[in-house]
Design a protein around this motif. Structure first.
Motif, PDB file in Angstrom:
ATOM      1  N   LEU A  96      -0.100 -11.636   3.045  1.00 56.71           N
ATOM      2  CA  LEU A  96      -0.885 -11.415   4.211  1.00 56.71           C
ATOM      3  C   LEU A  96       0.070 -10.870   5.254  1.00 56.71           C
ATOM      4  CD1 LEU A  96      -3.597 -11.500   5.637  1.00 56.71           C
ATOM      5  CD2 LEU A  96      -2.900 -13.940   6.289  1.00 56.71           C
ATOM      6  N   GLU A  97       1.207 -11.431   5.496  1.00 61.65           N
ATOM      7  CA  GLU A  97       2.182 -10.953   6.634  1.00 61.65           C
ATOM      8  C   GLU A  97       2.686  -9.466   6.542  1.00 61.65           C
ATOM      9  OE1 GLU A  97       2.363 -13.836   4.806  1.00 61.65           O
ATOM     10  OE2 GLU A  97       1.943 -15.095   6.404  1.00 61.65           O
ATOM     11  N   ARG A  98       2.680  -9.117   5.208  1.00 62.02           N
ATOM     12  CA  ARG A  98       3.264  -7.774   4.956  1.00 62.02           C
ATOM     13  C   ARG A  98       2.183  -6.739   5.430  1.00 62.02           C
ATOM     14  NH1 ARG A  98       6.238  -5.547  -0.603  1.00 62.02           N
ATOM     15  NH2 ARG A  98       6.685  -3.628   0.300  1.00 62.02           N
ATOM     16  N   PHE A 134       2.651   8.143   6.924  1.00 59.21           N
ATOM     17  CA  PHE A 134       1.928   6.873   6.663  1.00 59.21           C
ATOM     18  C   PHE A 134       0.850   6.775   6.111  1.00 59.21           C
ATOM     19  CE2 PHE A 134      -0.668   3.495   8.455  1.00 59.21           C
ATOM     20  CZ  PHE A 134       0.264   2.374   8.327  1.00 59.21           C
ATOM     21  N   PHE A 135       0.140   7.785   6.093  1.00 58.75           N
ATOM     22  CA  PHE A 135      -1.217   7.833   5.347  1.00 58.75           C
ATOM     23  C   PHE A 135      -1.131   7.487   3.886  1.00 58.75           C
ATOM     24  CE2 PHE A 135      -3.348  10.906   8.466  1.00 58.75           C
ATOM     25  CZ  PHE A 135      -3.861   9.782   8.968  1.00 58.75           C
ATOM     26  N   GLN A 136       0.150   8.163   3.339  1.00 59.53           N
ATOM     27  CA  GLN A 136       0.502   7.919   1.933  1.00 59.53           C
ATOM     28  C   GLN A 136       1.187   6.341   1.635  1.00 59.53           C
ATOM     29  OE1 GLN A 136       2.981  10.819  -0.112  1.00 59.53           O
ATOM     30  NE2 GLN A 136       1.896  12.648   0.826  1.00 59.53           N
ATOM     31  N   LYS A 137       1.653   6.089   2.669  1.00 58.81           N
ATOM     32  CA  LYS A 137       2.208   4.649   2.818  1.00 58.81           C
ATOM     33  C   LYS A 137       1.097   3.448   2.831  1.00 58.81           C
ATOM     34  CE  LYS A 137       5.531   1.466   5.112  1.00 58.81           C
ATOM     35  NZ  LYS A 137       6.457   1.459   6.160  1.00 58.81           N
ATOM     36  N   GLY A 138       0.374   3.606   3.577  1.00 59.35           N
ATOM     37  CA  GLY A 138      -0.842   2.833   3.891  1.00 59.35           C
ATOM     38  C   GLY A 138      -1.627   2.662   2.536  1.00 59.35           C
ATOM     39  N   LEU A 139      -2.245   4.196   2.048  1.00 64.35           N
ATOM     40  CA  LEU A 139      -2.912   4.130   0.975  1.00 64.35           C
ATOM     41  C   LEU A 139      -2.316   3.385  -0.439  1.00 64.35           C
ATOM     42  CD1 LEU A 139      -4.415   7.504   1.440  1.00 64.35           C
ATOM     43  CD2 LEU A 139      -5.785   5.683   1.367  1.00 64.35           C
ATOM     44  N   PHE A 140      -0.974   3.810  -0.553  1.00 68.57           N
ATOM     45  CA  PHE A 140      -0.248   3.030  -1.640  1.00 68.57           C
ATOM     46  C   PHE A 140      -0.342   1.496  -1.527  1.00 68.57           C
ATOM     47  CE2 PHE A 140       3.270   1.151  -3.528  1.00 68.57           C
ATOM     48  CZ  PHE A 140       3.635   2.010  -4.652  1.00 68.57           C
ATOM     49  N   ALA A 141      -0.456   1.073  -0.125  1.00 68.34           N
ATOM     50  CA  ALA A 141      -0.393  -0.270  -0.118  1.00 68.34           C
ATOM     51  C   ALA A 141      -1.921  -0.950  -0.494  1.00 68.34           C
ATOM     52  CB  ALA A 141       0.036  -0.831   1.361  1.00 68.34           C
TER      53      ALA A 141
END
Length: 530
Positions: A172-174, A158-165
């Motif tokens: 906004l909803e995403r 998740f850290f990688q996923k969140g930083l990527f985002a």
């Protein structure tokens, strides 16, 4: 050349809008703030490099350390931040070496310019900030678990996923969905840390902790890292040096494997924001294991030591070898107080209690449910969170003072210092005030709430339980997201609402989860008790 900063991640941000000058309210300089932004941008670039390439053995640890180092009041040392930044760049080059020398650059793995995020449309900036600050808080918990040898791939993913985002331009909803996902993953992270602490140090047990400091040499240890405390206790055994906890380290007294050291004597001082006053001319060294470090005053700067990710220029830092000899030598040199010295809490009490984690409370679950059924206990209040210096925080003291005698106060984190030295007596054979531990021990409160809901065959929001929370920094953000993920409603939050939440995002949270700002103790007690 830029000389100013932008930071609005903590509760005491200037003007309730953002620190934008040469230094922040916390004491970090604009240069330090820019280095933290550069480090965050490098972590975002690293996450993009990992999206198409295998990570190295160091990647997960680097991301956790990098996020943790940018938490409020952790690291003010520019040299240490630059070293961490260089390590992130080195890891990114190892993962995607072609990007470094590519002649037709696409920019996918480049460091992200945080000015883009701070200058984004208000609502997007708001949810991206909530996501980033939540990850910084979760990284602190992941770090403490990692030190004890406990990791979880879902958390690192998740850290990688969140930083990527954060680099992307999504709707906004995403981003709101990602924030709720962070809340779910943070629950896993807190559970992992709970497992790491209890399997390493035993199940916490109710413990009364004196506030008197005995004569002779002593060391004050503050922060959250129980493993650092264990190492310090081992290295000071038999040397005639007593150890006193401070701030969020207080719950350490409840763990059996730490309690067995006879020179772990008691607790010194109150919450972190009082350190500059309480440490003045202290005849003992202070060891910071995590946040919350404030810039040391000249009257005690020579006796402050840091370790792990905490740093401040010109202070002695204990490295990975964890050799606390300099701290021990300073304790012997200073000698401590010449006689036993009686200290008190904020309200004049001379002792506090801790150790009411889920293992203890659920151990008397039948007693608790019976007390509710027969009317002895009318309501539970979780009065918890981070303390701070902003005026109005006496609200929490008065709320607890005024809570009816047929109610129970559950608490955790350093906000408890506003009232944890009060004697509230007992109810149904149980203490009316139960300290569940550190901020990460919000997991204990969640476990207890879930067990009570099961016992009464109802939804958690139908329980006679209300949450009255104070926030200061990013760990509060990730805990709030966990509570929202679980569908907890009617949370009272204060003393102000986070500056990084835009009016629209705040309105969404209020409507969706019925979050309300604190008002007055009298009004909130009346509303919550119906």
């Amino acid at each position: 050349m830029k000389h100013n900063m932008f930071c609005f991640q903590c509760e005491q941000t200037a003007g309730c809008s953002g620190c934008t000058g040469a230094a922040g309210v916390c004491g970090k300089t604009a240069k330090t703030a820019r280095l933290q932004d550069a480090l965050t941008g490098a972590l975002i670039g690293l996450s993009h490099a990992c999206s198409n390439n295998p990570k190295t053995e160091q990647t997960d640890r680097l991301i956790v350390e990098g996020l943790f180092a940018t938490l409020t009041n952790v690291n003010f040392d520019d040299a240490a931040l630059q070293q961490l930044l260089d390590r992130v760049h080195g890891d990114k080059t190892a993962i995607a070496p072609g990007c470094t020398f590519c002649q037709a650059r696409c920019g996918n793995t480049d460091d992200y310019d945080m000015e883009r995020m701070w200058g984004a449309e208000e609502d997007i900036r708001s949810v991206k900030s909530l996501l980033l600050f939540g990850m910084r808080g979760m990284a602190a918990y992941a770090y403490h678990a990692m030190v004890l040898g406990y990791t979880n791939e879902e958390i690192h993913a998740f850290f990688q996923k969140g930083l990527f985002a954060l680099k992307e331009d999504w709707e906004l909803e995403r981003y709101i969905e990602l924030c709720m996902e962070l809340g779910r993953v943070n629950l896993t992270c807190m559970a992992l840390l709970d497992q790491a602490n209890t399997e390493t140090f035993g199940t916490p047990m109710p413990t009364t902790v004196p506030l008197t400091v005995e004569k002779g040499p002593f060391i004050v240890i503050t922060g959250h890292d129980l493993y650092d405390l264990k190492l310090l206790l081992e290295q000071t055994a038999g040397k005639g040096i007593n150890i006193y906890t401070h701030g969020e380290m207080l719950p350490a007294h409840a763990y059996p494997e730490l309690k067995r050291y006879p020179h772990l004597k008691g607790n010194f001082g109150t919450a972190w924001q009082n350190q500059q006053k309480e440490f003045a001319n202290l005849p003992a060294p202070v060891l910071f294991t995590t946040n919350c470090l404030m810039p040391p005053k000249d009257s005690y700067a020579d006796r402050v030591f840091t370790t792990a990710l905490v740093g401040y220029p010109e202070l002695v830092h204990i490295g990975e070898d964890k050799d606390f000899t300099p701290v021990i030598e300073k304790a012997l040199e200073l000698g401590g107080y010449g006689q036993d010295t009686v200290m008190t809490g904020i309200n004049g009490g001379t002792q506090v209690t801790t150790g009411f984690g889920h293992g203890t409370v659920l151990g008397v679950a039948e007693q608790v449910t019976e007390a509710v059924k027969n009317g002895a206990i009318r309501h539970f209040f979780l009065v918890a969170g981070c303390d701070g210096a902003r005026p109005g925080r006496n609200y929490y003291t008065e709320f607890v003072r005024q809570a009816p005698k047929d109610t129970v106060i559950l608490t955790l984190a350093c906000g408890k210092y506003r009232f944890n030295d009060l004697d509230l007596g007992t109810i149904g054979g149980l203490p009316r005030l139960m300290d569940m531990g550190q901020c990460n021990d919000a997991y204990s409160a969640i476990k207890v709430a879930a067990a009570l809901a099961q016992a009464f065959d109802c939804d958690v929001n139908e329980l006679p339980l209300s949450m009255v929370l104070s926030w200061y920094e990013q760990k509060a953000a990730c805990i709030l997201l966990t509570l929202l993920h679980l569908g907890i409603q009617n949370i009272r939050l204060g003393p102000t609402l986070p500056a990084f939440l835009s009016p629209n995002v705040l309105e969404y949270l209020v409507k969706q989860f019925h979050i309300a700002p604190i008002t007055t103790p009298e009004a909130d007690l009346k509303a919550l008790l119906g």
